[in-house]
Design a protein around this motif. Structure first.
Motif, PDB file in Angstrom:
ATOM      1  N   ARG A  96       3.577  17.639   0.305  1.00 40.78           N
ATOM      2  CA  ARG A  96       3.996  16.295  -0.078  1.00 40.78           C
ATOM      3  C   ARG A  96       3.208  15.272   0.739  1.00 40.78           C
ATOM      4  NH1 ARG A  96       8.450  16.909  -3.373  1.00 40.78           N
ATOM      5  NH2 ARG A  96       8.634  14.651  -3.554  1.00 40.78           N
ATOM      6  N   LEU A  97       3.283  14.008   0.312  1.00 42.13           N
ATOM      7  CA  LEU A  97       2.623  12.945   1.055  1.00 42.13           C
ATOM      8  C   LEU A  97       3.230  12.837   2.446  1.00 42.13           C
ATOM      9  CD1 LEU A  97       2.570  10.179  -1.712  1.00 42.13           C
ATOM     10  CD2 LEU A  97       0.615  11.552  -0.951  1.00 42.13           C
ATOM     11  N   ALA A  98       2.376  12.702   3.457  1.00 41.17           N
ATOM     12  CA  ALA A  98       2.852  12.578   4.825  1.00 41.17           C
ATOM     13  C   ALA A  98       3.313  11.153   5.093  1.00 41.17           C
ATOM     14  CB  ALA A  98       1.744  12.957   5.806  1.00 41.17           C
ATOM     15  N   LEU A  99       4.556  10.991   5.539  1.00 36.99           N
ATOM     16  CA  LEU A  99       5.120   9.697   5.898  1.00 36.99           C
ATOM     17  C   LEU A  99       5.460   9.713   7.382  1.00 36.99           C
ATOM     18  CD1 LEU A  99       7.590   9.149   2.900  1.00 36.99           C
ATOM     19  CD2 LEU A  99       5.188   8.451   3.072  1.00 36.99           C
ATOM     20  N   THR A 100       5.173   8.607   8.066  1.00 31.87           N
ATOM     21  CA  THR A 100       5.454   8.506   9.493  1.00 31.87           C
ATOM     22  C   THR A 100       6.455   7.377   9.734  1.00 31.87           C
ATOM     23  OG1 THR A 100       3.628   6.963   9.871  1.00 31.87           O
ATOM     24  CG2 THR A 100       3.131   9.312  10.034  1.00 31.87           C
ATOM     25  N   PRO A 101       7.158   7.389  10.883  1.00 34.17           N
ATOM     26  CA  PRO A 101       8.066   6.281  11.196  1.00 34.17           C
ATOM     27  C   PRO A 101       7.310   4.950  11.226  1.00 34.17           C
ATOM     28  CG  PRO A 101       8.490   8.139  12.638  1.00 34.17           C
ATOM     29  CD  PRO A 101       7.231   8.471  11.895  1.00 34.17           C
ATOM     30  N   ALA A 126      12.823   3.153   7.971  1.00 37.34           N
ATOM     31  CA  ALA A 126      11.583   2.770   7.296  1.00 37.34           C
ATOM     32  C   ALA A 126      10.469   3.777   7.601  1.00 37.34           C
ATOM     33  CB  ALA A 126      11.159   1.368   7.732  1.00 37.34           C
ATOM     34  N   ARG A 127       9.640   4.008   6.587  1.00 41.57           N
ATOM     35  CA  ARG A 127       8.541   4.954   6.722  1.00 41.57           C
ATOM     36  C   ARG A 127       7.237   4.310   6.284  1.00 41.57           C
ATOM     37  NH1 ARG A 127      11.636   6.702   9.480  1.00 41.57           N
ATOM     38  NH2 ARG A 127      12.579   8.804   9.608  1.00 41.57           N
ATOM     39  N   LEU A 128       6.128   4.878   6.800  1.00 41.36           N
ATOM     40  CA  LEU A 128       4.792   4.358   6.530  1.00 41.36           C
ATOM     41  C   LEU A 128       3.929   5.454   5.924  1.00 41.36           C
ATOM     42  CD1 LEU A 128       2.721   1.942   7.013  1.00 41.36           C
ATOM     43  CD2 LEU A 128       2.078   3.186   9.097  1.00 41.36           C
ATOM     44  N   LEU A 129       3.262   5.121   4.838  1.00 43.26           N
ATOM     45  CA  LEU A 129       2.267   6.001   4.229  1.00 43.26           C
ATOM     46  C   LEU A 129       0.898   5.534   4.697  1.00 43.26           C
ATOM     47  CD1 LEU A 129       1.244   8.114   2.181  1.00 43.26           C
ATOM     48  CD2 LEU A 129       1.481   6.377   0.394  1.00 43.26           C
ATOM     49  N   VAL A 130       0.167   6.386   5.365  1.00 41.33           N
ATOM     50  CA  VAL A 130      -1.150   6.031   5.889  1.00 41.33           C
ATOM     51  C   VAL A 130      -2.227   6.670   5.025  1.00 41.33           C
ATOM     52  CG1 VAL A 130      -2.699   6.109   7.873  1.00 41.33           C
ATOM     53  CG2 VAL A 130      -0.245   5.850   8.230  1.00 41.33           C
ATOM     54  N   LEU A 131      -3.133   5.842   4.549  1.00 40.91           N
ATOM     55  CA  LEU A 131      -4.250   6.335   3.753  1.00 40.91           C
ATOM     56  C   LEU A 131      -5.522   6.203   4.575  1.00 40.91           C
ATOM     57  CD1 LEU A 131      -3.482   4.684   0.278  1.00 40.91           C
ATOM     58  CD2 LEU A 131      -2.685   6.882   1.176  1.00 40.91           C
ATOM     59  N   VAL A 174       2.318  12.062  -6.827  1.00 40.47           N
ATOM     60  CA  VAL A 174       1.055  11.566  -7.386  1.00 40.47           C
ATOM     61  C   VAL A 174       1.217  10.114  -7.812  1.00 40.47           C
ATOM     62  CG1 VAL A 174      -0.585  11.819  -9.299  1.00 40.47           C
ATOM     63  CG2 VAL A 174       0.251  13.845  -8.098  1.00 40.47           C
ATOM     64  N   ALA A 175       2.351   9.794  -8.449  1.00 41.45           N
ATOM     65  CA  ALA A 175       2.597   8.430  -8.894  1.00 41.45           C
ATOM     66  C   ALA A 175       2.718   7.476  -7.715  1.00 41.45           C
ATOM     67  CB  ALA A 175       3.865   8.382  -9.749  1.00 41.45           C
ATOM     68  N   LEU A 176       3.410   7.886  -6.665  1.00 45.10           N
ATOM     69  CA  LEU A 176       3.557   7.051  -5.480  1.00 45.10           C
ATOM     70  C   LEU A 176       2.196   6.810  -4.835  1.00 45.10           C
ATOM     71  CD1 LEU A 176       5.319   5.600  -3.423  1.00 45.10           C
ATOM     72  CD2 LEU A 176       5.655   7.803  -2.260  1.00 45.10           C
ATOM     73  N   TYR A 177       1.399   7.845  -4.734  1.00 39.02           N
ATOM     74  CA  TYR A 177       0.058   7.672  -4.171  1.00 39.02           C
ATOM     75  C   TYR A 177      -0.758   6.690  -5.006  1.00 39.02           C
ATOM     76  CZ  TYR A 177      -4.867   8.468  -3.393  1.00 39.02           C
ATOM     77  OH  TYR A 177      -6.200   8.270  -3.170  1.00 39.02           O
ATOM     78  N   GLY A 178      -0.651   6.771  -6.323  1.00 40.02           N
ATOM     79  CA  GLY A 178      -1.409   5.873  -7.187  1.00 40.02           C
ATOM     80  C   GLY A 178      -1.050   4.415  -6.949  1.00 40.02           C
ATOM     81  N   ILE A 179       0.240   4.127  -6.779  1.00 35.80           N
ATOM     82  CA  ILE A 179       0.673   2.762  -6.505  1.00 35.80           C
ATOM     83  C   ILE A 179       0.081   2.278  -5.184  1.00 35.80           C
ATOM     84  CG2 ILE A 179       2.672   1.287  -6.029  1.00 35.80           C
ATOM     85  CD1 ILE A 179       4.302   3.258  -7.806  1.00 35.80           C
ATOM     86  N   ALA A 180       0.237   3.102  -4.143  1.00 35.81           N
ATOM     87  CA  ALA A 180      -0.231   2.708  -2.818  1.00 35.81           C
ATOM     88  C   ALA A 180      -1.743   2.532  -2.787  1.00 35.81           C
ATOM     89  CB  ALA A 180       0.196   3.763  -1.795  1.00 35.81           C
ATOM     90  N   ARG A 181      -2.459   3.450  -3.382  1.00 36.89           N
ATOM     91  CA  ARG A 181      -3.916   3.360  -3.374  1.00 36.89           C
ATOM     92  C   ARG A 181      -4.391   2.095  -4.081  1.00 36.89           C
ATOM     93  NH1 ARG A 181      -8.743   7.121  -3.706  1.00 36.89           N
ATOM     94  NH2 ARG A 181     -10.335   5.825  -4.706  1.00 36.89           N
ATOM     95  N   SER A 182      -3.853   1.832  -5.251  1.00 38.98           N
ATOM     96  CA  SER A 182      -4.292   0.659  -6.003  1.00 38.98           C
ATOM     97  C   SER A 182      -4.027  -0.631  -5.233  1.00 38.98           C
ATOM     98  CB  SER A 182      -3.583   0.602  -7.363  1.00 38.98           C
ATOM     99  OG  SER A 182      -4.055   1.609  -8.219  1.00 38.98           O
ATOM    100  N   LEU A 183      -2.864  -0.710  -4.577  1.00 43.13           N
ATOM    101  CA  LEU A 183      -2.521  -1.923  -3.846  1.00 43.13           C
ATOM    102  C   LEU A 183      -3.438  -2.122  -2.643  1.00 43.13           C
ATOM    103  CD1 LEU A 183      -0.516  -4.284  -3.803  1.00 43.13           C
ATOM    104  CD2 LEU A 183       0.947  -2.898  -2.304  1.00 43.13           C
TER     105      LEU A 183
END
Length: 289
Positions: free
Chosen positions: A47-52, A31-36, A101-110
């Motif tokens: 690319r978007l940085a993902l962490t454990p 599993a990975r985490l996208l931190v905004l 870009v699409a993945l970031y858009g989903i995460a940001r909106s949520l």
């Protein structure tokens, strides 16, 4: 490809109501985490940085699966001020691959939706996160709330070989784009196009046709792209909505989209559907988007 579309994310709606599935995803070593940070991503190697993922983390929202591994985004507390778009973010969006870009858009909106909807809209009580982050529930009145998307029409209005473009005073110097506006209650897409163009530019339109759509995460809109034909070119600009508007011929649009020196305007960025609409109009083919 239109910006903010074609994410490789598998959303997994059927698992969102399963606490055991959520717990297993949290504990998955892959599993990975996208931190905004303030709704902006970190970029590593383009690319978007993902962490454990830390299973003990209490604010994780379950986006779904990316390349077979669970993907989460860090939630946020109640928003204290509107989230802005920085020049750094705009530059990053222009450089990231389309699926990122699409993945970031989903995460940001949520994340942004949760930050702005901490209380029940029906009774005012605080709500809690449910369905892995894809809903909020009120314990007081049992109402469930889901992330919303606001429909917006955006239209290339053509007349006699020219397209209508407008600008807002907050935009970069020289930037012009197609007109746009929110769809109102009880309004069809065609009616919204006609009303918005009349309100903003004083132009009557006919023959509205749909071209394509785009999710737009600022904060959470669905841009419904159309091409419409004006019945006459006379402009009556609404100074509250637009700072200026003008008709531009195909040569001018072609120069602007190519970024040529001396172009009559600065084109919208390539990830915006306005850019795709202008390309479709220029090519005379909706498939150009």
């Amino acid at each position: 490809m239109i910006g903010f579309t074609a994410a490789r994310l598998v959303r997994g709606d059927h698992e969102r109501d399963d606490p055991a599935a959520f717990a297993a995803a949290l504990a998955d070593p892959a599993a990975r985490l996208l931190v905004l940070g303030n709704l902006e991503p970190s970029i590593e190697d383009g690319r978007l940085a993902l962490t454990p993922m830390d299973p003990a983390r209490g604010d994780a929202l379950w986006l779904g699966a990316l390349d077979g591994a669970p993907l989460f985004v860090a939630g946020a507390g109640d928003a204290t001020q509107p989230a802005m778009r920085s020049p750094a973010l705009m530059a990053a969006l222009a450089e990231l691959p389309g699926d990122e870009v699409a993945l970031y858009g989903i995460a940001r909106s949520l994340v942004d939706w949760h930050g702005r909807h901490g209380f029940c809209a029906r009774c005012g009580s605080r709500s809690t996160v449910v369905r892995g982050g894809w809903a909020r529930a009120c314990a007081t009145c049992a109402t469930q709330h889901f992330p919303r998307t606001d429909p917006v029409v955006i239209m290339a209005v053509e007349h006699d070989g020219r397209v209508l473009l407008g600008r807002q005073p907050s935009w970069p110097a020289g930037r012009y784009s197609t007109l746009a506006g929110f769809v109102e209650v009880g309004e069809s897409i065609e009616e919204a196009v006609a009303r918005e163009v009349m309100e903003e530019a004083g132009v009557r339109v006919a023959a509205v046709r749909y071209v394509a759509s785009q999710p737009w995460p600022f904060p959470s809109q669905l841009m419904i792209g159309c091409i419409a034909t004006a019945t006459a070119p006379t402009l009556a600009i609404d100074g509250q909505e637009l700072e200026d508007a003008m008709w531009v011929d195909r040569a001018g649009v072609r120069a602007a989209l190519a970024g040529e020196d001396g172009a009559p305007f600065l084109a919208p960025p390539a990830y915006a559907i306005a850019h795709s609409l202008l390309r479709a109009w220029l090519d005379g083919d909706a498939a150009a988007v």
